[in-house]
Design an enzyme around this catalytic site. Structure first.
Site, mmCIF file in Angstrom:
data_model
loop_
_atom_site.group_PDB
_atom_site.id
_atom_site.type_symbol
_atom_site.label_atom_id
_atom_site.label_comp_id
_atom_site.label_asym_id
_atom_site.label_seq_id
_atom_site.Cartn_x
_atom_site.Cartn_y
_atom_site.Cartn_z
ATOM 1 N N THR A 1 -2.822 2.603 2.755
ATOM 2 C CA THR A 1 -2.085 3.832 3.018
ATOM 3 C C THR A 1 -1.522 3.709 4.424
ATOM 4 O OG1 THR A 1 -3.506 5.215 1.635
ATOM 5 C CG2 THR A 1 -2.471 6.331 3.471
ATOM 6 N N THR B 1 1.363 6.955 0.738
ATOM 7 C CA THR B 1 0.634 5.871 0.057
ATOM 8 C C THR B 1 1.125 5.652 -1.369
ATOM 9 O OG1 THR B 1 -1.619 5.101 -0.459
ATOM 10 C CG2 THR B 1 -1.143 7.394 -0.924
ATOM 11 N N SER C 1 0.809 -1.221 0.000
ATOM 12 C CA SER C 1 0.000 0.000 0.000
ATOM 13 C C SER C 1 0.838 1.265 0.000
ATOM 14 C CB SER C 1 -0.922 -0.001 1.222
ATOM 15 O OG SER C 1 -0.182 0.196 2.407
ATOM 16 N N THR D 1 -7.232 6.794 5.816
ATOM 17 C CA THR D 1 -6.935 5.815 4.772
ATOM 18 C C THR D 1 -8.266 5.377 4.167
ATOM 19 O OG1 THR D 1 -7.088 3.876 6.228
ATOM 20 C CG2 THR D 1 -4.951 4.967 6.098
ATOM 21 N N GLY D 2 -8.198 4.832 2.978
ATOM 22 C CA GLY D 2 -9.420 4.377 2.315
ATOM 23 C C GLY D 2 -9.685 5.184 1.061
ATOM 24 N N ARG E 1 -3.191 10.033 -11.513
ATOM 25 C CA ARG E 1 -4.226 10.206 -10.474
ATOM 26 C C ARG E 1 -3.542 10.533 -9.136
ATOM 27 N NH1 ARG E 1 -5.359 7.534 -5.252
ATOM 28 N NH2 ARG E 1 -7.588 7.684 -4.895
HETATM 29 N N1 ASP Z 1 -6.421 6.978 0.441
HETATM 30 C C1 ASP Z 1 -5.590 6.344 -0.544
HETATM 31 C C2 ASP Z 1 -5.870 6.965 -1.876
HETATM 32 O O1 ASP Z 1 -7.015 7.151 -2.216
HETATM 33 C C3 ASP Z 1 -5.744 4.884 -0.678
HETATM 34 C C4 ASP Z 1 -6.087 4.108 0.548
HETATM 35 O O2 ASP Z 1 -5.883 4.532 1.656
HETATM 36 O O3 ASP Z 1 -6.590 3.002 0.423
HETATM 37 O O4 ASP Z 1 -4.940 7.213 -2.595
#
Ligand code: ASP
Length: 328
Positions: free
Chosen positions: A182, A200, A66, A233-234, A210
């Site tokens: 992340t 991340t 991640s 995170t997410g 992106r």
């Molecule tokens: N927040 C991160 C992103 O959208 C990814 C993650 O935490 O899963 O890049």
């Protein structure tokens, strides 16, 4: 809509109540990094630097897909990293987006904060700055991450010429374990000064270029030295359109506990979630985790759904504590 879960057991000060002390919180993969951060702050390091030192363990870990080395790549098979740092006493920030070939994205973000008059560098400019600063250039795509990317490509369409590995039924294989992920870590020293970072490799197989929430101040990280801080995170897109971490800090300023603030922000996000991202019950069908710390040492957070933990260090030891979910 499913019922919300009961209040979590840790809506209490992690230690010391309103007495400032050493505290650190982060995502579950920051657990060991919390010890590093606390140790470094005891040796006099700024909280923001201590947080960066804490996440480097994970940025260096090829088995965590991640972040950093071993992070899952974009759709072209290239690892692109995002990171931000924020320093409480100076209220300064630094960030990098879509950074290629440099493992310690959080440390590059720290240099942006300390050594430039800018906040965010992206793409080739961020890479050039990192090289100028002496960061080593390396290929961050490990064999394991390349393998996952190749499986993803092979399963995109039954009508192309790529064959999926025999153990993975075409189009029906288990999704890779790390589609999201992340690391975030926030630290506070005895003087009550805060610092934090979020780092991340972003959403796997993203469109090249992106940039997610992690390097955007207020979305994937925010802190105010007078109030507290929040990391996330997410699903980054949800944080980008809701300024989630900023909102959590502002609610804590108004007196909410970290958990109350995180729950309120997740509820707002859920309310505005677009229909294509909802499940059959009408709930947001993605994960989003908010980890928050108030200046008085109260720590907490919440997650959008299912299960997840926050890593907490109260100055004595670190542990994982389950986060309350909005939807179970
Ligand atoms: N927040 C991160 C992103 O959208 C990814 C993650 O935490 O899963 O890049």
């Amino acid at each position: 809509m499913a019922r919300a879960t009961s209040r979590s057991a840790f809506a209490q000060p992690a230690g010391g109540g309103s007495k400032p002390g050493y505290f650190a919180i982060g995502s579950a993969n920051a657990l060991h990094g919390l010890d590093v951060a606390i140790g470094n702050m005891r040796d006099g390091m700024r909280p923001v630097e201590a947080a960066v030192a804490g996440v480097q363990l994970t940025e260096d870990n090829p088995d965590d897909h991640s972040v950093g080395l071993g992070g899952l790549p974009n759709e072209d098979g290239i690892v692109e990293l995002d990171a931000s740092v924020m320093d409480g006493p100076s209220h300064k920030c630094g960030a990098v987006g879509a950074l290629r070939d440099i493992c310690h994205a959080s440390a590059v973000a720290l240099r942006v904060m300390d050594l430039t008059d800018h906040v965010l560098l992206v793409g080739e400019g961020a890479r050039r700055f990192a090289v100028e600063q002496g960061f080593p250039v390396e290929n961050l795509l490990t064999d394991a991450a390349r393998n996952e990317w190749q499986k993803w490509k092979a399963e995109l369409s039954p009508n192309d010429n790529r064959l999926a590995p025999p153990t993975e039924p075409r189009g029906g294989g288990a999704p890779p374990e790390f589609t999201w992920g992340t690391i975030t870590l926030m630290a506070m020293n005895e003087a009550g000064d805060l610092g934090g970072t979020t780092s991340t490799s972003g959403r796997s197989y993203k469109i090249p270029g992106r940039v997610g929430d992690s390097p955007v101040i207020g979305a994937g990280l925010y802190l105010d030295n007078e109030v507290g801080g929040c990391g996330s995170t997410g699903r980054g897109e949800a944080n980008l359109i809701n300024c989630s971490c900023f909102a959590v800090v502002e609610l804590m300023r108004q007196g909410r506990t970290p958990e109350e603030a995180a729950r309120e922000v997740l509820a707002r996000i859920a309310k505005k979630c677009e229909p294509r991202l909802r499940n059959a019950r009408g709930e947001p069908d993605y994960q989003l985790k908010l980890y928050a710390m108030r200046k008085d040492g109260l720590v907490g957070g919440a997650i959008m759904r299912d299960k997840g933990d926050v890593a907490v260090h109260d100055g004595t030891h670190s542990r994982l504590i389950p986060l309350p979910a909005i939807y179970t």
